[in-house]
Motif scaffolding. Sequence first.
Motif, PDB file in Angstrom:
ATOM      1  N   HIS A  82       0.841  -1.200   0.000  1.00 38.28           N
ATOM      2  CA  HIS A  82       0.000   0.000   0.000  1.00 38.28           C
ATOM      3  C   HIS A  82       0.877   1.253   0.000  1.00 38.28           C
ATOM      4  O   HIS A  82       1.842   1.350   0.765  1.00 38.28           O
TER       5      HIS A  82
ATOM      6  N   ALA B  19       0.581   4.034   1.241  1.00 37.05           N
ATOM      7  CA  ALA B  19       0.669   4.803   2.482  1.00 37.05           C
ATOM      8  C   ALA B  19       1.795   4.282   3.386  1.00 37.05           C
ATOM      9  O   ALA B  19       2.097   4.891   4.402  1.00 37.05           O
TER      10      ALA B  19
ATOM     11  N   LYS C  60      -6.113   1.900   9.530  1.00 41.21           N
ATOM     12  CA  LYS C  60      -7.091   1.104   8.784  1.00 41.21           C
ATOM     13  C   LYS C  60      -6.782   1.112   7.285  1.00 41.21           C
ATOM     14  O   LYS C  60      -7.625   1.514   6.478  1.00 41.21           O
ATOM     15  N   ILE C  61      -5.587   0.697   6.946  1.00 39.04           N
ATOM     16  CA  ILE C  61      -5.282   0.436   5.545  1.00 39.04           C
ATOM     17  C   ILE C  61      -6.109  -0.779   5.155  1.00 39.04           C
ATOM     18  O   ILE C  61      -6.042  -1.807   5.820  1.00 39.04           O
ATOM     19  N   PRO C  62      -6.952  -0.638   4.124  1.00 41.92           N
ATOM     20  CA  PRO C  62      -7.919  -1.716   3.870  1.00 41.92           C
ATOM     21  C   PRO C  62      -7.244  -3.005   3.444  1.00 41.92           C
ATOM     22  O   PRO C  62      -6.286  -2.988   2.671  1.00 41.92           O
TER      23      PRO C  62
ATOM     24  N   ARG D 144      -7.773  -5.561   1.280  1.00 44.78           N
ATOM     25  CA  ARG D 144      -8.640  -5.911   0.163  1.00 44.78           C
ATOM     26  C   ARG D 144      -7.896  -5.745  -1.156  1.00 44.78           C
ATOM     27  O   ARG D 144      -6.852  -5.111  -1.239  1.00 44.78           O
TER      28      ARG D 144
ATOM     29  N   LEU E  30      -8.865   2.247  -8.580  1.00 42.26           N
ATOM     30  CA  LEU E  30      -7.524   2.317  -7.986  1.00 42.26           C
ATOM     31  C   LEU E  30      -6.590   1.246  -8.538  1.00 42.26           C
ATOM     32  O   LEU E  30      -5.395   1.236  -8.267  1.00 42.26           O
TER      33      LEU E  30
ATOM     34  N   ARG F  55      -2.426   0.923  -8.108  1.00 37.08           N
ATOM     35  CA  ARG F  55      -2.014   0.053  -7.009  1.00 37.08           C
ATOM     36  C   ARG F  55      -1.254  -1.171  -7.507  1.00 37.08           C
ATOM     37  O   ARG F  55      -0.345  -1.658  -6.851  1.00 37.08           O
TER      38      ARG F  55
END
Lengths: 396, 116
Positions: free
Chosen positions: A95, A97, A145-147, A149, A155, A159
Amino acid sequence: MGAVRDLALAEDVLQDACLAALQHWPADGIPEQPRAWLLRTARNRAIDHFRRDANFRLKQSELAVLTALQNQAGPDEMDHEIEDDRLRMVFTCCHPALSEPARVALTLRTIGGLTTFEIARAFLVPETTMAQRLVRAKRKIKAAKIPYRVPPPHLWAARLNAVLAVIYLVFNEGYAATSGSEPLRASLCDEAIRLGGILADLVPHDGEVLGLVALMLLHDSRREARMDEAGRLVTLENQDRGRWNSDRIEAGVRALTQAALLGPPGPYQIQAAISAVHARAQNYDATDWAEIVALYDQLLALNPTPVVALNRAVAVSFADGAGAGLAALRGLNEDGAMDQYQPFHAAHADLLRRTGHGAAAADAYRQALAHTNNDAEQEFLRARLEALTRNSQSSN
Amino acid sequence: MQYMLMIYSEDGSGPQPETPEFGEMMQGYGAFTEEVRGNGVMLHGDPLQPVSTATTVRVRDGAVHTTDGPFAETKETLGGFYILECENLDEAIAYAGKIPGAKHGSIEVRPIMVFE
């Protein structure tokens, strides 16, 4: 496990399940569907975990989903689920982030299954540092709360690129380490190729995944020929092509051919195609440089970065002569953007040398030397510089 | 989960008052606030007075010390914030990218700690 939507828990329960397998399988024999067995066990552990959890009530809905899955899923569906779950893990670990080093470490730990010690050793950091990096990343995934999924369609492209970048970073770390005395930390190359293969299985419809796999295989095919016995870098021109790994080349070309069937080529596919042109050439003189320049033009259109432009200029120098290459190269650093970039100075030096500007070439080699910490690269540049000074003395 | 979207920018960067660009930016903020209200994710949000009005408070050995100015002398200072209720970090990042200040400053996204 996918229904848990929590990376840490999914990891924990899978680890528990593997421990359980180690306990049971030697005594009871390996079950017919080992993966399904692991998943079922992991799921049961997850349910246990929820039961122990103080917030049990809050998790009731998730528990219901788990129980339903447990009751209905046959072995085939379970395999799919394992794959979905791995894919969720891949996207979570990569991710944007998270910091880049954290993404790399998490991916190697969680998807690659390397130990913290192994990752720390590969990246030349103390084990405690690496352990902290992993803990901090996992904490952020949870707290922010990085998803957990597979990203939604809007996205997806960005990603997936982030995931590919992480894998390529692992490969490059192994292929051309920027510090330390062992430029080829080969295990990282193997690990990156393995990760690429896992991802290609999980995302079979994307040509760029296969493109990256092809690129890594083709680069890696030259691993043995890239260093001489003394650990010095050998340029493409001087490599013994008999030492190129033909299995790797074949696998790379196969992946590239498959990728081409999946739509218009992206940057990884084009770079792999460039590498394949080299792989096809019987010797250096037989290289189809015009084809390589054409591929760099394509790449530059998609990826207009100084680095790509630099490589294109070098290709031009072989296709159309050193003078044309030098002109193309000089156009790139008018704003001084490449002053800190070692490959620019190395390429500049080489083109100056080839066009007979000995003194200027020596200056450029000194610039290049000042911008690398890699022992093998330094040695290569120093040898070039010495050869140049020797020649100019003997011709004087 | 609740996220605080903190809008940082350098003093004097971005559109200046009484220019058309400034009007556009303010309209952008209006539209963004409408959007998060309409989507039901807005909990709170306000601009702050300039950093020259800031006072920093510390208690040392039981005594209250005040200093003029922000905690850290940095170029980028906090100019305002939104508190949004989002499904996950991806949603919060998507909203942060729509804040006009993201174009010349930066938005720090922080989950708000929840005590269970």
